[in-house]
Structures are given as C-alpha cells and as structure tokens.
Design a protein around this motif. Structure first.
Motif, PDB file in Angstrom:
ATOM      1  N   ALA A   1     154.798  66.695  49.319  1.00  0.00           N
ATOM      2  CA  ALA A   1     154.523  65.407  49.965  1.00  0.00           C
ATOM      3  C   ALA A   1     154.892  65.474  51.448  1.00  0.00           C
ATOM      4  O   ALA A   1     154.156  64.976  52.307  1.00  0.00           O
ATOM      5  CB  ALA A   1     155.291  64.287  49.262  1.00  0.00           C
TER       6      ALA A   1
ATOM      7  N   ASP B   1     155.937  66.217  44.124  1.00  0.00           N
ATOM      8  CA  ASP B   1     157.229  66.810  44.453  1.00  0.00           C
ATOM      9  C   ASP B   1     157.513  66.564  45.928  1.00  0.00           C
ATOM     10  O   ASP B   1     156.587  66.393  46.728  1.00  0.00           O
ATOM     11  CB  ASP B   1     157.266  68.309  44.106  1.00  0.00           C
ATOM     12  CG  ASP B   1     156.366  69.098  45.016  1.00  0.00           C
ATOM     13  OD1 ASP B   1     156.822  69.543  46.080  1.00  0.00           O
ATOM     14  OD2 ASP B   1     155.164  69.225  44.679  1.00  0.00           O
ATOM     15  N   PRO B   2     158.789  66.530  46.286  1.00  0.00           N
ATOM     16  CA  PRO B   2     159.147  66.126  47.653  1.00  0.00           C
ATOM     17  C   PRO B   2     158.599  67.075  48.722  1.00  0.00           C
ATOM     18  O   PRO B   2     158.139  66.607  49.764  1.00  0.00           O
ATOM     19  CB  PRO B   2     160.675  66.149  47.648  1.00  0.00           C
ATOM     20  CG  PRO B   2     161.067  66.040  46.202  1.00  0.00           C
ATOM     21  CD  PRO B   2     159.973  66.678  45.414  1.00  0.00           C
TER      22      PRO B   2
ATOM     23  N   THR C   1     152.158  62.307  45.052  1.00  0.00           N
ATOM     24  CA  THR C   1     153.618  62.365  45.225  1.00  0.00           C
ATOM     25  C   THR C   1     154.265  63.060  44.021  1.00  0.00           C
ATOM     26  O   THR C   1     155.068  62.479  43.309  1.00  0.00           O
ATOM     27  CB  THR C   1     154.215  60.957  45.415  1.00  0.00           C
ATOM     28  OG1 THR C   1     153.923  60.182  44.245  1.00  0.00           O
ATOM     29  CG2 THR C   1     153.647  60.258  46.626  1.00  0.00           C
TER      30      THR C   1
ATOM     31  N   ILE D   1     152.542  50.269  41.851  1.00  0.00           N
ATOM     32  CA  ILE D   1     153.984  50.304  41.581  1.00  0.00           C
ATOM     33  C   ILE D   1     154.437  51.717  41.173  1.00  0.00           C
ATOM     34  O   ILE D   1     153.778  52.375  40.359  1.00  0.00           O
ATOM     35  CB  ILE D   1     154.371  49.263  40.503  1.00  0.00           C
ATOM     36  CG1 ILE D   1     155.880  49.271  40.262  1.00  0.00           C
ATOM     37  CG2 ILE D   1     153.583  49.460  39.200  1.00  0.00           C
ATOM     38  CD1 ILE D   1     156.387  48.097  39.439  1.00  0.00           C
ATOM     39  N   GLY D   2     155.515  52.164  41.798  1.00  0.00           N
ATOM     40  CA  GLY D   2     156.114  53.448  41.434  1.00  0.00           C
ATOM     41  C   GLY D   2     155.372  54.684  41.913  1.00  0.00           C
ATOM     42  O   GLY D   2     155.738  55.807  41.561  1.00  0.00           O
TER      43      GLY D   2
ATOM     44  N   ARG E   1     163.529  52.556  35.634  1.00  0.00           N
ATOM     45  CA  ARG E   1     164.273  51.558  36.426  1.00  0.00           C
ATOM     46  C   ARG E   1     165.040  50.619  35.504  1.00  0.00           C
ATOM     47  O   ARG E   1     164.500  50.174  34.481  1.00  0.00           O
ATOM     48  CB  ARG E   1     163.316  50.751  37.304  1.00  0.00           C
ATOM     49  CG  ARG E   1     162.693  51.617  38.359  1.00  0.00           C
ATOM     50  CD  ARG E   1     161.754  50.820  39.235  1.00  0.00           C
ATOM     51  NE  ARG E   1     161.145  51.717  40.212  1.00  0.00           N
ATOM     52  CZ  ARG E   1     160.146  51.387  41.010  1.00  0.00           C
ATOM     53  NH1 ARG E   1     159.651  50.182  40.966  1.00  0.00           N
ATOM     54  NH2 ARG E   1     159.661  52.263  41.863  1.00  0.00           N
TER      55      ARG E   1
ATOM     56  N   ARG F   1     158.339  56.892  35.805  1.00  0.00           N
ATOM     57  CA  ARG F   1     159.168  56.494  36.954  1.00  0.00           C
ATOM     58  C   ARG F   1     159.574  55.022  36.850  1.00  0.00           C
ATOM     59  O   ARG F   1     160.718  54.660  37.083  1.00  0.00           O
ATOM     60  CB  ARG F   1     158.379  56.671  38.247  1.00  0.00           C
ATOM     61  CG  ARG F   1     158.236  58.103  38.683  1.00  0.00           C
ATOM     62  CD  ARG F   1     157.326  58.133  39.894  1.00  0.00           C
ATOM     63  NE  ARG F   1     157.195  59.480  40.410  1.00  0.00           N
ATOM     64  CZ  ARG F   1     156.377  59.791  41.400  1.00  0.00           C
ATOM     65  NH1 ARG F   1     155.627  58.860  41.972  1.00  0.00           N
ATOM     66  NH2 ARG F   1     156.318  61.026  41.830  1.00  0.00           N
TER      67      ARG F   1
ATOM     68  N   GLY G   1     155.205  55.832  44.994  1.00  0.00           N
ATOM     69  CA  GLY G   1     155.920  56.571  46.036  1.00  0.00           C
ATOM     70  C   GLY G   1     155.761  56.047  47.452  1.00  0.00           C
ATOM     71  O   GLY G   1     155.933  56.794  48.408  1.00  0.00           O
ATOM     72  N   LYS G   2     155.487  54.731  47.599  1.00  0.00           N
ATOM     73  CA  LYS G   2     155.312  54.171  48.945  1.00  0.00           C
ATOM     74  C   LYS G   2     156.590  54.306  49.779  1.00  0.00           C
ATOM     75  O   LYS G   2     156.550  54.804  50.908  1.00  0.00           O
ATOM     76  CB  LYS G   2     154.934  52.684  48.882  1.00  0.00           C
ATOM     77  CG  LYS G   2     153.540  52.424  48.332  1.00  0.00           C
ATOM     78  CD  LYS G   2     153.244  50.937  48.228  1.00  0.00           C
ATOM     79  CE  LYS G   2     154.081  50.225  47.196  1.00  0.00           C
ATOM     80  NZ  LYS G   2     153.885  50.675  45.809  1.00  0.00           N
ATOM     81  N   SER G   3     157.717  53.844  49.225  1.00  0.00           N
ATOM     82  CA  SER G   3     158.962  53.852  50.003  1.00  0.00           C
ATOM     83  C   SER G   3     159.384  55.276  50.339  1.00  0.00           C
ATOM     84  O   SER G   3     159.820  55.550  51.469  1.00  0.00           O
ATOM     85  CB  SER G   3     160.089  53.174  49.220  1.00  0.00           C
ATOM     86  OG  SER G   3     159.681  51.892  48.852  1.00  0.00           O
ATOM     87  N   THR G   4     159.245  56.179  49.378  1.00  0.00           N
ATOM     88  CA  THR G   4     159.636  57.581  49.585  1.00  0.00           C
ATOM     89  C   THR G   4     158.769  58.212  50.675  1.00  0.00           C
ATOM     90  O   THR G   4     159.262  58.928  51.550  1.00  0.00           O
ATOM     91  CB  THR G   4     159.475  58.354  48.258  1.00  0.00           C
ATOM     92  OG1 THR G   4     160.197  57.647  47.240  1.00  0.00           O
ATOM     93  CG2 THR G   4     159.989  59.766  48.369  1.00  0.00           C
TER      94      THR G   4
END
Ligand SMILES: CC(C)(COP(=O)(O)OP(=O)(O)OC[C@H]1O[C@@H](n2cnc3c(N)ncnc32)[C@H](O)[C@@H]1O)[C@@H](O)C(=O)NCCC(=O)NCCS
Ligand SMILES: Nc1ncnc2c1ncn2[C@@H]1O[C@H](COP(=O)(O)OP(=O)(O)OP(=O)(O)O)[C@@H](O)[C@H]1O
Length: 197
Positions: free
Chosen positions: A180, A176-177, A174, A12-13, A143, A139, A15-18
């Motif tokens: 990644a 920093d953008p 994950t 959880i959290g 939420r 992270r 960074g899968k979706s990102t």
C-alpha cells in the motif's frame, strides 16, 4: 496554483484512515470529513447550537450526542435530511478553509460517502481503497462491540464496492502495509508527472 484534489474513499474497513496516514507520511496534507463532523459536534463546535435547536435531546455536556441523533433518525424519516441541511454547509466551509490554508501541490480529501453524495465532481481524481469482501468482514468484525447484524446494516447503506471500483480513477488494494505504501508513492509520482506534462 491550486492544489490537485485527490478524493480518498472506500467502504467500511477498507483502509481509508490507514491510507490517509501513508499520504501524510509523504508530506501530503489530508482533510478528514469524519474528523470535521466530530469537531463540529464537539463543545464549541459550529453545529452544536443549530442541531440542539432541531433536536434538544441531542445536547449533552455542551456537545452533540450522536446516539440521540440516531434515535431521532430511527423515529423520524425526515430527520437525516434536516441534520444534513445543517451539517453539510458547515462541513463544506471547513473543507474550504483547509483548501485555502494548504500549501501543497496535492491534497487528499478523505470522504467516506464521496460517491454516495456525488462529491466526485469537486475532485480532480478519486482513489478507492478496497480489499476482498472476506478481508473487509474479518477486519470490521474484529472491532469491539461490532455484530454481524450491524455490519450488514452498514454495508446495506453504502454503495457496493464493485460500483465504487467502476467509478474510481485509481484503486489501491490494502492487503499489506508495504505494498500500500509503494502504491501511494507511485500514485503521488504519477499525479506530479501528469501535472508537469
Ligand atoms: C447519523 C450519525 C449521528 C451517526 O453517527 P455514528 O458516530 O454512529 O456513525 P458514523 O458517522 O461513523 O456513520 C455510521 C454509518 O452511517 C452512515 N452515514 C453517516 N452519515 C450519513 C449520511 N448523511 N447519509 C447516509 N449514510 C450516512 C455511514 O455510511 C456510516 O457507515 C452521524 O453520522 C451524523 O450525524 N450524520 C449526519 C451528518 C453527515 O451527513 N455526515 C456525513 C459526512 S458529511
Ligand atoms: N494496507 C493495509 N495492509 C494491512 N492492513 C490494513 C491496510 N490498510 C488497512 N488495514 C487494516 O484494516 C483495518 C481497517 O483500516 P482503516 O481503519 O484504515 O479503515 P477505514 O476505511 O478508515 O474504516 P472505517 O470506514 O470504519 O472508518 C485496520 O485494522 C487496518 O489495520
């Protein structure tokens, strides 16, 4: 030739979706297991009638009410297995339809419980997204509505990150953008190079 199946997972959290979005940016089709379950539970979804037959209280506005399923799971130790017996074959069919339709050399399958459920045998490689525990905690706690107790309960149900790291073919931090994104591009290039070797 069938597409290379890259199984994307992480706790959880992490960074899968990102990270899935970074693959989509590179033109790689992504199948999302959670999204498939949401479609199956929505009005008109294939899981609605069979789950309503098992648990009539879960039928709400033509779809499946997850809170009612959770109440049933909390009250009955056999409930989750009975829900899974309905949902898993439908999820498998949704995934098979995606794979059949995908016109790509690589596809990503975003599966939160990939290692917990043993789906890695169906993948050509796995990619774990991860971050240090304090980053993960910060992270998730950011939420809305999340409590420390809820976070700890979810963590306790998932395989520890260290064990996932040991099992994964590839790992992306994950943090920093931009790094990644660079790591995703490098991994795509690596898979393509290996395919042509
Ligand atoms: C139990 C349900 C109602 C909870 O829904 P909710 O929206 O509150 O949460 P969500 O799906 O995001 O899951 C929350 C947490 O429960 C854990 N979890 C969910 N399904 C399972 C499962 N089958 N086995 C073990 N843990 C699970 C996840 O690790 C996650 O951290 C829902 O997850 C469900 O219907 N699960 C059964 C279907 C299933 O097996 N899904 C997994 C993907 S194939
Ligand atoms: N590479 C990255 N750099 C910086 N922040 C990131 C990166 N990847 C993810 N994050 C942040 O981490 C948080 C969780 O990311 P995301 O929602 O993608 O995780 P997830 O693994 O899909 O979560 P869940 O298991 O709850 O579905 C988000 O706030 C996101 O912005």
């Amino acid at each position: 030739m069938s597409a290379f199946r890259l199984g994307l997972t992480g706790s959880i959290g992490m960074g899968k979706s990102t990270t899935a979005a970074l693959f989509r940016d590179e033109g790689i089709p992504v199948w999302d297991a959670d999204a498939a379950v949401h479609r199956l539970y929505a009005p008109g979804g294939a899981a609605v009638a069979p789950l309503a037959a098992l648990c009539p209280a879960a039928l709400r506005d033509g779809g499946i009410d997850r809170a009612a399923l959770k109440d049933w799971i909390a009250a009955d130790p056999g409930a989750l297995a009975r829900i899974e017996a309905v949902v898993h074959p439908l999820v498998a069919a949704d995934r098979a339809a995606f794979l059949q339709a995908a016109r790509a050399d690589i596809v990503v399958l975003d599966i939160p419980l990939l290692f917990e459920k043993g789906s890695e045998s169906e993948m050509d490689a796995t990619l774990l997204v991860t971050a240090p525990p304090e980053v993960q905690r910060a992270r998730v706690m950011a939420r809305p509505g999340m409590t420390e107790a809820q976070f700890n309960a979810i963590l306790a149900r998932q395989m520890p990150d260290a064990e996932k790291r040991a099992r994964a073919t590839h790992i992306i931090e994950t943090l920093d953008p931009e790094s990644a994104r660079a790591a995703v591009r490098a991994l795509i290039a690596h898979i393509r190079k290996a395919a042509h070797a």
